[in-house]
Write a protein that holds these residues in place. Structure first.
Motif, mmCIF file in Angstrom:
data_model
loop_
_atom_site.group_PDB
_atom_site.id
_atom_site.type_symbol
_atom_site.label_atom_id
_atom_site.label_comp_id
_atom_site.label_asym_id
_atom_site.label_seq_id
_atom_site.Cartn_x
_atom_site.Cartn_y
_atom_site.Cartn_z
ATOM 1 N N PRO A 1 0.956 -0.878 0.220
ATOM 2 C CA PRO A 1 0.142 0.081 0.364
ATOM 3 C C PRO A 1 0.888 1.508 -0.001
ATOM 4 O O PRO A 1 2.040 0.940 1.090
ATOM 5 N N ARG A 2 0.409 2.669 -0.346
ATOM 6 C CA ARG A 2 1.087 3.625 -1.183
ATOM 7 C C ARG A 2 1.593 4.002 0.474
ATOM 8 O O ARG A 2 2.375 4.636 1.014
ATOM 9 N N GLY A 3 0.782 3.667 1.408
ATOM 10 C CA GLY A 3 0.876 4.250 3.090
ATOM 11 C C GLY A 3 1.649 3.758 3.580
ATOM 12 O O GLY A 3 1.938 3.788 5.225
ATOM 13 N N GLY A 4 2.505 2.059 3.421
ATOM 14 C CA GLY A 4 3.367 1.546 3.879
ATOM 15 C C GLY A 4 2.378 -0.056 4.565
ATOM 16 O O GLY A 4 0.949 -0.194 4.309
ATOM 17 N N PRO B 1 8.147 0.848 5.422
ATOM 18 C CA PRO B 1 7.118 2.128 5.744
ATOM 19 C C PRO B 1 7.313 2.659 4.830
ATOM 20 O O PRO B 1 7.410 2.832 3.679
ATOM 21 N N ALA B 2 6.065 3.641 5.206
ATOM 22 C CA ALA B 2 5.464 4.944 3.796
ATOM 23 C C ALA B 2 6.166 5.381 3.104
ATOM 24 O O ALA B 2 5.809 5.610 1.994
ATOM 25 N N ASP B 3 7.428 5.563 3.848
ATOM 26 C CA ASP B 3 8.130 6.382 2.724
ATOM 27 C C ASP B 3 9.301 5.997 1.795
ATOM 28 O O ASP B 3 9.288 6.331 0.800
ATOM 29 N N VAL B 4 8.815 4.623 1.864
ATOM 30 C CA VAL B 4 9.606 3.995 0.647
ATOM 31 C C VAL B 4 8.318 3.259 0.026
ATOM 32 O O VAL B 4 9.031 2.964 -0.843
ATOM 33 N N ALA B 5 6.919 2.783 0.226
ATOM 34 C CA ALA B 5 6.335 2.573 0.224
ATOM 35 C C ALA B 5 5.631 3.556 -1.035
ATOM 36 O O ALA B 5 5.744 2.416 -1.885
ATOM 37 N N ALA B 6 5.894 4.400 -1.186
ATOM 38 C CA ALA B 6 5.274 5.322 -2.132
ATOM 39 C C ALA B 6 6.383 6.405 -3.178
ATOM 40 O O ALA B 6 5.258 5.547 -4.235
ATOM 41 N N ARG B 7 7.849 5.447 -2.867
ATOM 42 C CA ARG B 7 8.851 5.560 -4.129
ATOM 43 C C ARG B 7 7.907 4.712 -5.014
ATOM 44 O O ARG B 7 8.593 4.842 -6.961
#
Length: 307
Positions: free
Chosen positions: A27-30, A239-245
């Protein structure tokens, strides 16, 4: 039709899937991977399947007649048990295959592969049949006004909880179905079967793709063929920041019109149809409401007479 691929995520062929065939994404939010409903399955909520069901029954009967051993196996099964139901499903699928019902699907997959070679301006494989070559010539002539920007890209539509792969991202400059100029990117989809009854489903499918967000599954590598590796991967917390990439915006795609490329196998003809994505998106939103309604529980309450 020259190919001008832009810098998009990897092709969708390796997207990991669960045992139901649903694509698994971070998920984009991790968090952990979650399964998405396939776009085609999602749209099925509004599909009238009466003709398809009747066709399936006919194919099952034909297959059983051609392979009598299937009928013999039935007498040892209990259709009331989970195991019996599973075995019956397998026998029914074998009957459908024996009737030749899957041959068209396999032929369609083959033509999809050949069309990719055409779009990449590569030679057809040695030994390509005259029929296939004629189909590809018709495909190339019908799609000459398009530039292929990307092929087989996987997108996620969070609003619907769906994920799927579109066939083509095309650049087009010319009149639209209403005579107005269209200058930009449109979603295209190649169909090799009949398009007689599936207009709404096809327009809805393309509408969903046009509103998707590109997802790069290669950002979270896993060997989907290794059960152990896949099981461990499904427990991974990202983590959310990793997923968003892994997510990126789809280039500015026309959300009013898409194109269906109809290439019936063995007929050496290719016909283009405009797909109204506005109608298709309304249908997709309706499908969401239908699926939510079907998830309703406790619609029936035990009747308790008053003493």
């Amino acid at each position: 039709m020259p190919i001008t691929l832009v810098d998009l995520p990897a092709r969708a062929l390796g997207v990991p899937r669960d045992r139901w065939g649903r694509p698994l994404v971070i998920p984009r939010g991790g968090g952990r991977p979650r399964g998405l409903t396939r776009v085609t399955t999602f749209i099925d909520a509004i599909e009238d399947k009466s003709a398809l069901t009747a066709w399936g029954k006919r194919m099952t009967l034909l297959g059983a007649a051609r392979e009598p051993a299937l009928l013999t196996a039935l007498q040892y099964l209990n259709p009331e048990t989970r195991e019996g139901k599973a075995a019956l499903d397998q026998l029914a699928e074998r009957a459908v295959t024996a009737a030749g019902a899957n041959a068209k699907r396999e032929r369609g997959t083959h033509l999809h592969s050949l069309s990719e070679l055409v779009d990449q301006e590569r030679a057809l494989p040695p030994g390509t049949s005259a029929s296939d070559a004629a189909d590809m010539a018709a495909y190339k002539a019908a799609t000459a006004m398009f530039d292929v920007v990307a092929m087989e890209q996987f997108v996620v539509v969070d609003e619907l909880g769906t994920g799927g792969t579109f066939d083509r991202l095309l650049r087009y400059t010319g009149p639209g179905p209403d005579g107005r100029l269209i200058d930009g990117l449109i979603i295209g989809d190649l169909k090799t079967g009949s398009v007689q009854y599936g207009a709404l489903k096809m327009s809805s499918q393309l509408a969903v793709y046009s509103r998707g967000e590109l997802y790069d599954h290669a950002a979270f590598p896993v060997d989907a063929e290794d059960a152990g590796d896949l099981a461990a991967w499904k427990k991974r917390e990202v983590p959310a920041d990793v997923a968003a990439r892994a997510y990126s915006r789809l280039p500015n795609v026309n959300q009013d019109w898409g194109v269906i490329i109809h290439l019936p196998a063995g007929e050496a003809r290719c016909t283009l149809y405009w797909a109204d994505l506005r109608v298709g998106w309304d249908a997709a939103r309706l499908a969401l409401d239908v699926r939510r309604a079907r998830a309703t529980k406790d619609a029936l309450v035990p009747f308790s007479p008053i003493d």
